[in-house]
Design a protein around this motif. Structure first.
Motif, PDB file in Angstrom:
ATOM      1  N   VAL A  13      51.727  37.315  56.668  1.00 13.06           N
ATOM      2  CA  VAL A  13      52.303  37.428  55.327  1.00 13.06           C
ATOM      3  C   VAL A  13      52.876  36.074  54.958  1.00 13.06           C
ATOM      4  CG1 VAL A  13      54.059  38.522  53.895  1.00 13.06           C
ATOM      5  CG2 VAL A  13      52.842  39.885  55.610  1.00 13.06           C
ATOM      6  N   TYR A  14      52.410  35.501  53.862  1.00  8.20           N
ATOM      7  CA  TYR A  14      52.823  34.152  53.494  1.00  8.20           C
ATOM      8  C   TYR A  14      54.252  34.138  52.936  1.00  8.20           C
ATOM      9  CZ  TYR A  14      48.062  32.530  54.163  1.00  8.20           C
ATOM     10  OH  TYR A  14      46.851  32.202  54.728  1.00  8.20           O
ATOM     11  N   PRO A  15      55.028  33.127  53.303  1.00  3.96           N
ATOM     12  CA  PRO A  15      56.389  32.997  52.759  1.00  3.96           C
ATOM     13  C   PRO A  15      56.366  32.912  51.237  1.00  3.96           C
ATOM     14  CG  PRO A  15      56.045  31.480  54.592  1.00  3.96           C
ATOM     15  CD  PRO A  15      54.700  32.045  54.261  1.00  3.96           C
ATOM     16  N   ASP A  16      57.326  33.554  50.603  1.00  8.70           N
ATOM     17  CA  ASP A  16      57.491  33.522  49.148  1.00  8.70           C
ATOM     18  C   ASP A  16      56.328  34.172  48.400  1.00  8.70           C
ATOM     19  OD1 ASP A  16      59.901  32.064  49.449  1.00  8.70           O
ATOM     20  OD2 ASP A  16      58.755  30.206  49.621  1.00  8.70           O
ATOM     21  N   SER A  17      55.523  34.964  49.104  1.00  5.60           N
ATOM     22  CA  SER A  17      54.393  35.641  48.461  1.00  5.60           C
ATOM     23  C   SER A  17      54.841  36.976  47.872  1.00  5.60           C
ATOM     24  CB  SER A  17      53.283  35.890  49.480  1.00  5.60           C
ATOM     25  OG  SER A  17      53.735  36.800  50.486  1.00  5.60           O
ATOM     26  N   ILE A  18      53.969  37.579  47.074  1.00 11.37           N
ATOM     27  CA  ILE A  18      54.241  38.910  46.544  1.00 11.37           C
ATOM     28  C   ILE A  18      54.402  39.903  47.689  1.00 11.37           C
ATOM     29  CG2 ILE A  18      53.242  40.824  45.232  1.00 11.37           C
ATOM     30  CD1 ILE A  18      51.910  38.789  43.427  1.00 11.37           C
ATOM     31  N   ALA A  19      53.543  39.802  48.696  1.00 13.40           N
ATOM     32  CA  ALA A  19      53.612  40.722  49.832  1.00 13.40           C
ATOM     33  C   ALA A  19      54.978  40.666  50.506  1.00 13.40           C
ATOM     34  CB  ALA A  19      52.501  40.401  50.837  1.00 13.40           C
ATOM     35  N   TYR A  47      39.859  44.509  43.676  1.00 10.05           N
ATOM     36  CA  TYR A  47      41.017  45.216  43.132  1.00 10.05           C
ATOM     37  C   TYR A  47      42.199  44.284  42.880  1.00 10.05           C
ATOM     38  CZ  TYR A  47      38.619  49.618  43.838  1.00 10.05           C
ATOM     39  OH  TYR A  47      37.721  50.647  43.755  1.00 10.05           O
ATOM     40  N   LEU A  48      42.220  43.133  43.548  1.00 11.65           N
ATOM     41  CA  LEU A  48      43.294  42.178  43.289  1.00 11.65           C
ATOM     42  C   LEU A  48      43.213  41.600  41.880  1.00 11.65           C
ATOM     43  CD1 LEU A  48      43.810  40.035  46.528  1.00 11.65           C
ATOM     44  CD2 LEU A  48      45.069  42.032  45.740  1.00 11.65           C
ATOM     45  N   GLY A  49      42.067  41.766  41.223  1.00  9.34           N
ATOM     46  CA  GLY A  49      41.927  41.236  39.871  1.00  9.34           C
ATOM     47  C   GLY A  49      42.773  41.967  38.840  1.00  9.34           C
ATOM     48  N   ASP A  50      43.227  43.189  39.176  1.00 12.08           N
ATOM     49  CA  ASP A  50      44.053  43.946  38.225  1.00 12.08           C
ATOM     50  C   ASP A  50      45.474  43.380  38.168  1.00 12.08           C
ATOM     51  OD1 ASP A  50      41.913  45.563  37.754  1.00 12.08           O
ATOM     52  OD2 ASP A  50      42.568  47.172  39.105  1.00 12.08           O
ATOM     53  N   GLU A  51      46.105  43.534  37.033  1.00 11.23           N
ATOM     54  CA  GLU A  51      47.477  43.050  36.876  1.00 11.23           C
ATOM     55  C   GLU A  51      48.507  44.066  37.351  1.00 11.23           C
ATOM     56  OE1 GLU A  51      47.798  41.926  32.805  1.00 11.23           O
ATOM     57  OE2 GLU A  51      46.604  40.107  33.034  1.00 11.23           O
ATOM     58  N   TYR A  52      48.112  45.336  37.421  1.00  8.57           N
ATOM     59  CA  TYR A  52      49.012  46.375  37.947  1.00  8.57           C
ATOM     60  C   TYR A  52      48.342  47.027  39.146  1.00  8.57           C
ATOM     61  CZ  TYR A  52      51.515  50.767  38.533  1.00  8.57           C
ATOM     62  OH  TYR A  52      52.215  51.823  39.070  1.00  8.57           O
ATOM     63  N   LEU A  53      49.039  47.054  40.284  1.00 10.04           N
ATOM     64  CA  LEU A  53      48.499  47.633  41.508  1.00 10.04           C
ATOM     65  C   LEU A  53      49.455  48.667  42.072  1.00 10.04           C
ATOM     66  CD1 LEU A  53      47.371  44.397  43.436  1.00 10.04           C
ATOM     67  CD2 LEU A  53      46.013  45.757  41.842  1.00 10.04           C
ATOM     68  N   GLU A  54      48.879  49.721  42.626  1.00  7.55           N
ATOM     69  CA  GLU A  54      49.624  50.623  43.494  1.00  7.55           C
ATOM     70  C   GLU A  54      49.041  50.459  44.893  1.00  7.55           C
ATOM     71  OE1 GLU A  54      49.605  54.614  42.059  1.00  7.55           O
ATOM     72  OE2 GLU A  54      50.823  54.144  40.286  1.00  7.55           O
ATOM     73  N   VAL A  55      49.826  49.838  45.758  1.00  6.87           N
ATOM     74  CA  VAL A  55      49.369  49.500  47.102  1.00  6.87           C
ATOM     75  C   VAL A  55      49.985  50.474  48.099  1.00  6.87           C
ATOM     76  CG1 VAL A  55      49.307  47.702  48.884  1.00  6.87           C
ATOM     77  CG2 VAL A  55      49.137  47.071  46.460  1.00  6.87           C
ATOM     78  N   GLU A  56      49.120  51.147  48.845  1.00  8.93           N
ATOM     79  CA  GLU A  56      49.590  52.103  49.857  1.00  8.93           C
ATOM     80  C   GLU A  56      49.559  51.439  51.231  1.00  8.93           C
ATOM     81  OE1 GLU A  56      48.813  56.709  51.387  1.00  8.93           O
ATOM     82  OE2 GLU A  56      47.309  55.677  50.139  1.00  8.93           O
ATOM     83  N   LYS A  71      51.639  41.805  38.459  1.00 10.01           N
ATOM     84  CA  LYS A  71      51.346  40.408  38.801  1.00 10.01           C
ATOM     85  C   LYS A  71      50.409  39.807  37.767  1.00 10.01           C
ATOM     86  CE  LYS A  71      47.298  41.245  41.698  1.00 10.01           C
ATOM     87  NZ  LYS A  71      46.456  40.371  40.863  1.00 10.01           N
ATOM     88  N   ASP A  72      50.167  38.509  37.906  1.00 12.07           N
ATOM     89  CA  ASP A  72      49.217  37.839  37.026  1.00 12.07           C
ATOM     90  C   ASP A  72      47.790  38.212  37.415  1.00 12.07           C
ATOM     91  OD1 ASP A  72      51.253  36.569  35.694  1.00 12.07           O
ATOM     92  OD2 ASP A  72      51.213  34.798  36.997  1.00 12.07           O
ATOM     93  N   TYR A  73      46.875  38.112  36.481  1.00  6.37           N
ATOM     94  CA  TYR A  73      45.465  38.394  36.734  1.00  6.37           C
ATOM     95  C   TYR A  73      44.948  37.505  37.863  1.00  6.37           C
ATOM     96  CZ  TYR A  73      40.409  38.571  35.959  1.00  6.37           C
ATOM     97  OH  TYR A  73      39.054  38.703  36.121  1.00  6.37           O
ATOM     98  N   ASP A  74      44.296  38.114  38.851  1.00  6.15           N
ATOM     99  CA  ASP A  74      43.699  37.416  39.995  1.00  6.15           C
ATOM    100  C   ASP A  74      44.723  36.767  40.920  1.00  6.15           C
ATOM    101  OD1 ASP A  74      41.105  38.119  39.749  1.00  6.15           O
ATOM    102  OD2 ASP A  74      40.422  36.262  38.818  1.00  6.15           O
ATOM    103  N   GLU A  75      46.029  37.010  40.724  1.00  4.36           N
ATOM    104  CA  GLU A  75      47.035  36.453  41.635  1.00  4.36           C
ATOM    105  C   GLU A  75      46.935  37.157  42.978  1.00  4.36           C
ATOM    106  OE1 GLU A  75      51.859  35.567  41.780  1.00  4.36           O
ATOM    107  OE2 GLU A  75      50.994  36.841  40.223  1.00  4.36           O
TER     108      GLU A  75
END
Length: 443
Positions: A13-19, A47-56, A71-75
């Motif tokens: 998991v990258y530092p300062d990332s969304i994850a 699926y990362l291309g969407d701006e709204y995600l529900e991640v399980e 998130k931003d598109y493709d972020e």
């Protein structure tokens, strides 16, 4: 739910990332995105291309989280998995008459003996695929998930000949598949491994013409000569290209390039550097490679390297080392003259610099393979032992496994340094980098 050995376990998991921000940690398992099970890196990227995600996510204690992410598109989410493909890479089911892996000797890196033929690897890493192991639903998946561009080993558009060359009865529908991909706006780069008296001559004309008719989707076509080693017992007899057959191929392809340039404003089909070196013919101009779309296929590498080298050299003032300095550069036999000329020009500009360029004959593969990227540590040691190598040895990174200092025969750079008692410096395949390292600017 996948078996435990196939779980999408998060390894980084990258530092300062969304994850990191939402509480995803190493060891967590990715289950779904937007309710869809993730079994493939392509699905994940899609699926990362969407701006709204529900991640399980499933935590190590079995607790399952559903995390809502804006998130931003493709972020990117900023995480990696234990298996970068997520599920296993697909192996090649062909038995090509020219397959280089079938010609490898024993005791090389184990990974070299795996034949991949996977559309995901094509998209992610630029590997060339034949499409023969793909069902209709796999082709539909490429279209659905916009896996583009992909790199395709075509070799010939003659279906019956392709079945023979790939030794696979499913290989004959290549032109229909290419048309389907083109119709759905999937970009393609194509490759033709040219075998003398098999798919050259009139067959090559047909293949180039057919691919040219798909030029709205096909970005480029590379023509490369078949590579042959001495380890071809019980394999289909093939003749290597020589000076005459290479010249004939160059003249044939140049005619097509002129036609394509008139209609497409690009050459479209490009020959690998080996043809020009074997034929002892001048290379095309830098601009004739149209941005080098097939560089990783050995198309235009010499021209690009020389452009970088001389542009950097022209920007240098005349230099001088305080005392004599001798270094050694290793290269393959095919490109030796080109490298020697560049080093002569560098020595003319730098006083007290002595560059010894040594071509390494590839005895390991039987002497016919002459490209630099297939040189082994075994042949390097055989060639260099007992020679005065000067302060340092310089080699291109193309001799080594990507990201590691390991040669094809599983020996390391450190192994050679110990036996030769000389420091080895690894250079990028870039003309300016070679100059900077020789001049101690990048040691």
């Amino acid at each position: 739910m996948k078996e435990s050995t196939e779980k999408n376990i998060i390894s980084k998991v990258y530092p300062d990332s969304i994850a990191e921000e939402v509480g995803i940690e190493v060891g967590d398992i990715l289950l779904t995105i937007n309710g869809e099970p993730i079994e493939d890196i392509i699905e994940y990227k899609f699926y990362l291309g969407d701006e709204y995600l529900e991640v399980e996510i499933e935590k190590p204690d079995g607790e399952q989280w559903i995390i809502e992410i804006d998130k931003d598109y493709d972020e990117d989410l900023g995480m990696e998995f234990e298996n970068p493909i997520i599920d296993q890479a697909r192996s090649c089911k062909n038995k090509c008459m020219f397959c280089f892996i079938d010609q490898l000797p024993k005791n090389m890196r184990k990974s070299l003996y795996f034949k991949d033929d996977d559309s995901r690897l094509s998209f992610l890493h630029g590997n060339y695929i034949t499409l023969t192991n793909m069902k209709d639903e796999d082709i539909d998946k490429i279209i659905q998930y916009r896996i583009s561009p992909i790199n395709i080993s075509v070799h010939t558009t003659n279906g019956e000949l392709r079945k023979k060359m790939l030794n696979n009865p499913k290989a004959g529908n290549i032109l229909d598949t290419l048309k389907k991909l083109a119709k759905n706006n999937i970009e393609m780069n194509c490759q033709i491994v040219l075998c003398h008296c098999i798919n050259d001559g009139k067959e090559l004309d047909k293949t180039i013409k057919d691919l040219g008719n798909l030029s709205d989707a096909v970005n480029s076509v590379a023509v490369v000569p078949v590579g042959l080693t001495r380890y071809r017992e019980k394999l289909y007899h093939l003749e290597p290209f020589n000076e005459e057959t290479s010249k004939n191929t160059i003249e044939q392809v140049e005619k097509w390039q002129k036609l394509f340039y008139k209609t497409l404003k690009r050459k479209f089909v490009y020959l690998s550097d080996e043809f020009y070196l074997l034929a002892d013919r001048a290379f095309p101009a830098y601009q004739d490679y149209d941005g080098f779309p097939q560089l990783e296929n050995g198309v235009g590498m010499v021209v690009k390297f020389k452009e970088e080298f001389y542009s950097h050299l022209d920007g240098l003032e005349n230099l001088r080392f305080e005392g004599p300095r001798k270094v050694t550069i290793l290269t393959g036999t095919l490109v030796y003259k080109e490298i020697q000329q560049m080093c002569d020009d560098l020595m003319d500009k730098v006083n007290n610099l002595m560059i010894q360029v040594i071509p390494i004959k590839n005895e390991y593969f039987g002497g016919q393979v002459s490209v630099t990227g297939l040189i082994t540590a075994t042949d390097i040691l055989k060639t260099l032992k007992g020679k005065d190598l000067g302060e340092n040895i310089y080699i291109p990174e193309s001799m080594l496994k990507s990201g590691e200092e390991v040669f094809l025969d599983d020996m390391t750079v450190e192994d050679i340094e110990k036996q030769l008692n000389t420091k080895i410096h690894i250079c990028q395949v870039k003309g300016s980098d070679l100059i900077d390292r020789i001049l101690n600017k990048k040691l």
